[in-house]
Design a protein around this motif. Structure first.
Motif, PDB file in Angstrom:
ATOM      1  N   SER A  83       0.848  -1.185   0.000  1.00  0.00           N
ATOM      2  CA  SER A  83       0.000   0.000   0.000  1.00  0.00           C
ATOM      3  C   SER A  83       0.887   1.240   0.000  1.00  0.00           C
ATOM      4  CB  SER A  83      -0.921   0.026   1.221  1.00  0.00           C
ATOM      5  OG  SER A  83      -1.709   1.202   1.238  1.00  0.00           O
ATOM      6  N   THR A  84       0.467   2.236  -0.734  1.00  0.00           N
ATOM      7  CA  THR A  84       1.132   3.533  -0.773  1.00  0.00           C
ATOM      8  C   THR A  84       0.119   4.588  -0.378  1.00  0.00           C
ATOM      9  OG1 THR A  84       2.601   2.855  -2.575  1.00  0.00           O
ATOM     10  CG2 THR A  84       2.306   5.216  -2.256  1.00  0.00           C
ATOM     11  N   LEU A  85       0.514   5.466   0.524  1.00  0.00           N
ATOM     12  CA  LEU A  85      -0.331   6.622   0.803  1.00  0.00           C
ATOM     13  C   LEU A  85       0.324   7.845   0.193  1.00  0.00           C
ATOM     14  CD1 LEU A  85       0.910   8.554   3.292  1.00  0.00           C
ATOM     15  CD2 LEU A  85       0.097   6.673   4.670  1.00  0.00           C
ATOM     16  N   GLU A  86      -0.488   8.734  -0.336  1.00  0.00           N
ATOM     17  CA  GLU A  86      -0.005   9.959  -0.951  1.00  0.00           C
ATOM     18  C   GLU A  86      -0.670  11.133  -0.259  1.00  0.00           C
ATOM     19  OE1 GLU A  86      -1.200   9.655  -5.019  1.00  0.00           O
ATOM     20  OE2 GLU A  86       0.371   8.212  -5.507  1.00  0.00           O
ATOM     21  N   GLY A  87       0.070  12.227  -0.142  1.00  0.00           N
ATOM     22  CA  GLY A  87      -0.524  13.404   0.465  1.00  0.00           C
ATOM     23  C   GLY A  87       0.447  14.549   0.567  1.00  0.00           C
ATOM     24  N   VAL A  88       0.062  15.512   1.379  1.00  0.00           N
ATOM     25  CA  VAL A  88       0.861  16.708   1.606  1.00  0.00           C
ATOM     26  C   VAL A  88       1.370  16.676   3.038  1.00  0.00           C
ATOM     27  CG1 VAL A  88       0.854  19.233   1.671  1.00  0.00           C
ATOM     28  CG2 VAL A  88      -0.463  18.018  -0.080  1.00  0.00           C
ATOM     29  N   ALA A  89       2.684  16.819   3.179  1.00  0.00           N
ATOM     30  CA  ALA A  89       3.307  16.797   4.503  1.00  0.00           C
ATOM     31  C   ALA A  89       3.587  18.210   4.976  1.00  0.00           C
ATOM     32  CB  ALA A  89       4.613  16.004   4.457  1.00  0.00           C
ATOM     33  N   GLU A  90       3.385  18.394   6.264  1.00  0.00           N
ATOM     34  CA  GLU A  90       3.720  19.650   6.924  1.00  0.00           C
ATOM     35  C   GLU A  90       4.718  19.325   8.024  1.00  0.00           C
ATOM     36  OE1 GLU A  90       1.539  23.186   9.495  1.00  0.00           O
ATOM     37  OE2 GLU A  90       0.378  21.460   8.841  1.00  0.00           O
ATOM     38  N   VAL A  91       5.811  20.055   8.078  1.00  0.00           N
ATOM     39  CA  VAL A  91       6.807  19.845   9.118  1.00  0.00           C
ATOM     40  C   VAL A  91       6.334  20.572  10.370  1.00  0.00           C
ATOM     41  CG1 VAL A  91       9.217  20.160   9.797  1.00  0.00           C
ATOM     42  CG2 VAL A  91       8.653  19.688   7.401  1.00  0.00           C
ATOM     43  N   ARG A  92       6.235  19.825  11.459  1.00  0.00           N
ATOM     44  CA  ARG A  92       5.783  20.402  12.726  1.00  0.00           C
ATOM     45  C   ARG A  92       6.835  20.189  13.798  1.00  0.00           C
ATOM     46  NH1 ARG A  92      -0.608  19.596  13.478  1.00  0.00           N
ATOM     47  NH2 ARG A  92      -1.259  20.651  11.565  1.00  0.00           N
ATOM     48  N   SER A  93       7.114  21.248  14.532  1.00  0.00           N
ATOM     49  CA  SER A  93       8.098  21.164  15.613  1.00  0.00           C
ATOM     50  C   SER A  93       7.487  21.454  16.973  1.00  0.00           C
ATOM     51  CB  SER A  93       9.262  22.117  15.353  1.00  0.00           C
ATOM     52  OG  SER A  93       8.781  23.441  15.222  1.00  0.00           O
ATOM     53  N   ASP A  94       6.189  21.769  17.013  1.00  0.00           N
ATOM     54  CA  ASP A  94       5.551  22.058  18.294  1.00  0.00           C
ATOM     55  C   ASP A  94       5.475  20.781  19.136  1.00  0.00           C
ATOM     56  OD1 ASP A  94       2.386  21.065  18.111  1.00  0.00           O
ATOM     57  OD2 ASP A  94       3.307  21.554  16.165  1.00  0.00           O
ATOM     58  N   GLU A  95       5.542  20.947  20.436  1.00  0.00           N
ATOM     59  CA  GLU A  95       5.609  19.814  21.360  1.00  0.00           C
ATOM     60  C   GLU A  95       4.414  18.874  21.220  1.00  0.00           C
ATOM     61  OE1 GLU A  95       5.896  18.905  26.163  1.00  0.00           O
ATOM     62  OE2 GLU A  95       6.305  20.925  25.422  1.00  0.00           O
ATOM     63  N   GLU A  96       3.229  19.414  21.046  1.00  0.00           N
ATOM     64  CA  GLU A  96       2.028  18.584  20.939  1.00  0.00           C
ATOM     65  C   GLU A  96       2.098  17.655  19.721  1.00  0.00           C
ATOM     66  OE1 GLU A  96      -2.763  19.112  20.256  1.00  0.00           O
ATOM     67  OE2 GLU A  96      -1.650  20.763  21.168  1.00  0.00           O
ATOM     68  N   SER A  97       2.488  18.196  18.582  1.00  0.00           N
ATOM     69  CA  SER A  97       2.575  17.386  17.365  1.00  0.00           C
ATOM     70  C   SER A  97       3.674  16.341  17.458  1.00  0.00           C
ATOM     71  CB  SER A  97       2.821  18.280  16.139  1.00  0.00           C
ATOM     72  OG  SER A  97       1.724  19.107  15.891  1.00  0.00           O
ATOM     73  N   VAL A  98       4.837  16.745  17.945  1.00  0.00           N
ATOM     74  CA  VAL A  98       5.954  15.797  18.051  1.00  0.00           C
ATOM     75  C   VAL A  98       5.603  14.686  19.036  1.00  0.00           C
ATOM     76  CG1 VAL A  98       8.378  15.534  18.734  1.00  0.00           C
ATOM     77  CG2 VAL A  98       7.681  17.494  17.334  1.00  0.00           C
ATOM     78  N   THR A  99       4.974  15.038  20.143  1.00  0.00           N
ATOM     79  CA  THR A  99       4.560  14.021  21.123  1.00  0.00           C
ATOM     80  C   THR A  99       3.549  13.063  20.508  1.00  0.00           C
ATOM     81  OG1 THR A  99       5.010  15.477  22.990  1.00  0.00           O
ATOM     82  CG2 THR A  99       3.478  13.649  23.374  1.00  0.00           C
ATOM     83  N   ARG A 100       2.560  13.591  19.799  1.00  0.00           N
ATOM     84  CA  ARG A 100       1.552  12.742  19.156  1.00  0.00           C
ATOM     85  C   ARG A 100       2.218  11.795  18.158  1.00  0.00           C
ATOM     86  NH1 ARG A 100      -3.760  10.963  19.730  1.00  0.00           N
ATOM     87  NH2 ARG A 100      -4.414  10.167  17.715  1.00  0.00           N
ATOM     88  N   ALA A 120       8.121  16.402  13.501  1.00  0.00           N
ATOM     89  CA  ALA A 120       7.134  15.455  12.991  1.00  0.00           C
ATOM     90  C   ALA A 120       6.672  15.917  11.619  1.00  0.00           C
ATOM     91  CB  ALA A 120       5.945  15.372  13.942  1.00  0.00           C
ATOM     92  N   LEU A 121       6.568  14.984  10.697  1.00  0.00           N
ATOM     93  CA  LEU A 121       5.942  15.265   9.409  1.00  0.00           C
ATOM     94  C   LEU A 121       4.501  14.785   9.534  1.00  0.00           C
ATOM     95  CD1 LEU A 121       8.627  13.970   6.873  1.00  0.00           C
ATOM     96  CD2 LEU A 121       8.490  16.195   8.013  1.00  0.00           C
ATOM     97  N   ARG A 122       3.562  15.704   9.443  1.00  0.00           N
ATOM     98  CA  ARG A 122       2.144  15.357   9.497  1.00  0.00           C
ATOM     99  C   ARG A 122       1.646  15.307   8.063  1.00  0.00           C
ATOM    100  NH1 ARG A 122      -3.233  16.861   9.763  1.00  0.00           N
ATOM    101  NH2 ARG A 122      -4.360  16.030  11.571  1.00  0.00           N
TER     102      ARG A 122
END
Length: 135
Positions: A83-100, A120-122
């Protein structure tokens, strides 16, 4: 091959299981010249937040390329299943995103080692490409 756009409320159980089993993945980002840059990563699907996460060092090439272009693809394979997922990544450095992202990664793989430079790349998933039998 089948293409499936996320209907997160009715996610196919077999596809969800495949994306939660422990499989290493590859992440493809695009270089400035448009050529693909492919690296091994762990990808953690987050059905609750309707995205996928990749953790990495903030100075990594994949983080820089994701920040510059955003379009990514992540692929995993096991035998005849893939399986391949495709999308748009956003680089996040905030503590909440990195922890998640770290929590989702730990649930699929193992607890990540400490890294004060982690980001984190979301990935907002546009679609999944899947082998037959997964949807």
């Amino acid at each position: 091959m089948t293409s499936w756009q996320p209907g997160w409320a009715d996610f196919p159980p077999t596809l969800l299981e495949f994306w939660t089993e422990r499989h290493l993945c590859t992440l493809t980002t695009l270089r400035a010249d448009g050529s693909p840059h492919v690296v091994p990563v762990g990808v953690a699907l987050d059905a609750e937040q309707r995205c996928a996460w990749v953790i990495t060092n903030g100075s990594s090439r994949k983080a820089h390329q994701a920040a510059a272009d955003g379009r990514v693809a992540a692929c995993q394979v096991e035998g005849r299943r893939w399986s391949t997922l495709e999308g748009v990544a956003e680089v996040r450095s905030d503590e909440e995103s990195v922890t998640r992202a770290m929590e989702r990664y730990a649930a699929r793989y193992r607890a990540p080692r400490p890294n004060p430079l982690r980001v984190a790349l979301r990935i907002e998933v546009d679609r999944f490409l899947v082998s037959s039998g997964l949807v």
